[in-house]
Design an enzyme around this catalytic site. Structure first.
Site, PDB file in Angstrom:
ATOM      1  N   GLU A   1       0.546  -1.198   0.106  1.00 11.70           N
ATOM      2  CA  GLU A   1       0.216  -0.233  -0.041  1.00 11.70           C
ATOM      3  C   GLU A   1       0.880   1.092   0.077  1.00 11.70           C
ATOM      4  O   GLU A   1       0.532   2.133   0.718  1.00 11.70           O
ATOM      5  CB  GLU A   1      -0.767  -0.165   1.055  1.00 11.70           C
ATOM      6  CG  GLU A   1      -1.861  -1.094   1.282  1.00 11.70           C
ATOM      7  CD  GLU A   1      -2.820  -1.241   2.511  1.00 11.70           C
ATOM      8  OE1 GLU A   1      -3.970  -1.590   2.238  1.00 11.70           O
ATOM      9  OE2 GLU A   1      -2.386  -0.997   3.435  1.00 11.70           O
TER      10      GLU A   1
HETATM   11  N1  IFG Z   1      -4.530  -3.924   4.663  1.00 18.34           N
HETATM   12  C1  IFG Z   1      -3.165  -3.550   5.020  1.00 18.34           C
HETATM   13  C2  IFG Z   1      -3.063  -3.739   6.562  1.00 18.34           C
HETATM   14  C3  IFG Z   1      -4.297  -3.778   7.306  1.00 18.34           C
HETATM   15  C4  IFG Z   1      -5.152  -4.672   6.618  1.00 18.34           C
HETATM   16  C5  IFG Z   1      -6.562  -4.782   7.695  1.00 18.34           C
HETATM   17  C6  IFG Z   1      -1.874  -5.541   4.224  1.00 18.34           C
HETATM   18  C7  IFG Z   1      -0.747  -5.840   3.623  1.00 18.34           C
HETATM   19  C8  IFG Z   1      -5.675  -4.214   5.375  1.00 18.34           C
HETATM   20  N2  IFG Z   1      -1.845  -3.894   4.382  1.00 18.34           N
HETATM   21  O1  IFG Z   1      -2.817  -6.284   4.469  1.00 18.34           O
HETATM   22  O2  IFG Z   1      -2.219  -2.597   6.984  1.00 18.34           O
HETATM   23  O3  IFG Z   1      -4.944  -2.415   7.414  1.00 18.34           O
HETATM   24  O4  IFG Z   1      -7.344  -5.883   7.128  1.00 18.34           O
END
Ligand code: IFG
Length: 524
Positions: free
Chosen positions: A337
């Site tokens: 992200e």
């Molecule tokens: N995605 C984000 C996390 C977390 C997650 C919650 C990943 C690799 C959603 N990154 O999962 O930081 O916020 O379900």
């Protein structure tokens, strides 16, 4: 469930007559001992073993005369110590290492597959053979599951201790069966993490990935950059008191885990998810603007300044200090992200940072976005999304990189259990116990076949997880499901069989005080 070599299904009618103990002079083996009502069966074990052969006339009684005798090898002695400590705490039995009478023997057998073991139970002797230390510890966990629930809870068991007779021959499908605890969104102290380690080790989970830094908090002291914790660690989601691990506390977690066969994988998420680091050291951002650690739950707004030399000095110091404190083979550098990092700059960052991890003697792990750069062959790609194809991940797999499977719609235990669940995230859910169980890591991603899969990992993100009870409720029983996904051959996995066995584990989880979710999927 493959049951072979069953000799009989009835338990022997008579107990060994207590008034006339077997004469030690006669060569006759002692009479069979009955299995107490409700005692665990070999077929209750989770993860389901590769091969189970019952021998009901060979039940083994454990009492004050029982000995625990390890072979002369550090691994056998270590496993024996762990077994003895657990059994002593619950029963008060001495369990000496004298090789006579009723013996539980532990030995190494390097003919067995890695992490594998063979547990042979007869009425006079239990022989636990392990391929290696991991195999012996896996065998100990299986043996403990064949004892009443109170034993692992350190409480005095009700009634007789009798281990069901027979032979279990077992080894894992995948080398890596893990779970992740996000201590950045909400901080959990070392003792809480250690209690979590006790619980996951019961199911032969052998890796605990700690998400140590994010926008909301930096949780590991770095000597050369002290404000990462004194500034970056002082709060958390919703603005509560944060916290962090001192080097000493982190090392005690590592040792505690290692003793139980669990390896710690530390993660510093970069170049995104870095607001806490930027709050501590504004010079790491491109605009140098002062920032505060973030207390919300959005993602994707922060980035280290990829064009500054200072950033790489910072990353080098962090990787060096973390590697020095981490005996395990992996160091996770995040990479997910990074929506505020220019794609070309993201690739530049990864190309500079990956060699730092290798030079520190560690294998890099990263969320699958980092597979857009050419990865060193040791690098592991952790797939976390819900799409059934990802070109960069498939290309990395083809190039020989291993893939750690954490698809959010199967393994993200921060997700709701069911639609109307008041707790948990929903973007990839709900993830019921059945959903967490009924999938094949080898069949999930296009172009990533079984030979590329290193294993599975169940991440627990903690934006919505505030207490230890929340951890237990989100993690159990889904972690037991993911543990079996990572351990048991696909051909021996069956949801209806698993849910029956899981129901037998309700009393075990209760005895350990685990506040598990009593999922309606399971006939508790
Ligand atoms: N995605 C984000 C996390 C977390 C997650 C919650 C990943 C690799 C959603 N990154 O999962 O930081 O916020 O379900």
């Amino acid at each position: 469930m493959l049951l072979t070599g069953c000799t009989s299904t009835e338990e022997p009618s008579s107990r060994r007559p207590s008034s006339t103990p077997p004469t030690t002079t006669s060569s006759r083996a002692p009479d069979p001992v009955a299995l107490p009502k409700g005692a665990p069966q070999l077929t209750d074990v989770i993860p389901a073993p590769v091969r189970v052969q019952r021998a009901p006339e060979e039940n083994f009684p454990i009492d004050s005369a029982t000995a625990i005798v390890p072979a002369k090898s550090p691994d056998a002695e270590h496993a024996a110590d762990l077994l003895r400590d657990t059994l002593r705490r619950s029963t008060g039995f001495e369990l000496p290492a004298t090789d006579r009478g009723q013996v539980i023997e532990l030995r190494v057998d390097d003919e067995l597959p890695a992490q594998g073991y063979r547990l042979e139970v007869t009425r006079t002797r239990i022989t636990l053979s392990g391929a290696d230390r991991a195999g012996l510890l896996n065998g100990v966990q299986t043996l403990l599951q064949l004892l009443p629930p109170e034993v692992v809870a350190g409480k005095r068991p009700q009634g007789e201790l009798v281990v069901a007779g027979g032979t279990i021959t077992d080894h894992p499908r995948y080398a890596y069966r893990g779970t992740m605890l996000d201590v950045a969104r909400h901080f959990f102290d070392a003792d809480t993490v250690k209690r979590h380690i006790d619980r996951i080790a019961r199911y032969k989970i052998n890796y605990l990935h700690l998400h140590l830094a994010d926008d909301q908090g930096w949780r590991i002291a770095i000597r050369k950059w002290p404000k990462l914790t004194t500034v970056g660690g002082r709060t958390q989601v919703d603005g509560g008191k944060g916290g962090w691990f001192s080097r000493r506390e982190y090392s005690s977690i590592v040792r505690y885990a290692q003793r139980r066969g669990v390896t710690i994988v530390p993660e510093i998420d970069m170049p995104g998810h870095t607001q806490a680091a930027l709050a501590a050291y504004p010079q790491l951002s491109c605009d140098g603007r002062p920032r505060r650690p973030y207390t919300g739950t959005q993602v994707g707004f922060s980035t280290l300044c990829v064009t500054k030399q200072e950033t790489y000095r910072f990353v080098q110091d962090v990787i060096s200090e973390l590697a020095e404190l981490t005996p395990g083979p992996y160091l996770h550098i995040g990479g997910d992200e990074a929506q505020s990092t220019k794609p070309a700059e993201y690739r530049t960052f990864m190309r500079k940072v990956l060699p730092m991890v290798l030079r520190a003697g560690k294998k890099p792990v990263g969320w699958h976005e980092y597979a857009q750069v050419d990865l060193p062959k040791e690098a592991v790609v952790q797939y976390w999304r819900i799409e059934r194809a990802d070109d960069a991940t498939a290309a990395a797999a083809r190039a020989g990189n291993k893939v750690l499977m954490s698809p959010a719609d199967k393994s993200y235990i921060d997700m709701k259990y069911f639609e109307s669940d008041s707790r948990g995230n929903k973007w990839a859910g709900p993830v019921s116990v059945q959903t967490a169980y009924d999938w094949d890591p080898a069949g999930y991603l296009k172009g990533v076949d079984d030979s590329a899969v290193l294993g599975v990992e169940a991440p627990l993100w903690t934006e919505l997880v505030e207490t230890e009870e929340d951890i237990e409720r989100q993690a159990f029983p889904r972690i037991a499901a993911v543990a079996e996904v990572g351990w048991t051959p696909q051909s021996r996995r069956d949801w209806n069989d698993f849910r029956q066995r899981l129901a037998q584990h309700g009393p075990r989880l209760k005895a350990q005080g685990v506040a598990f979710h009593p999922s309606p999927d399971v006939p508790w």
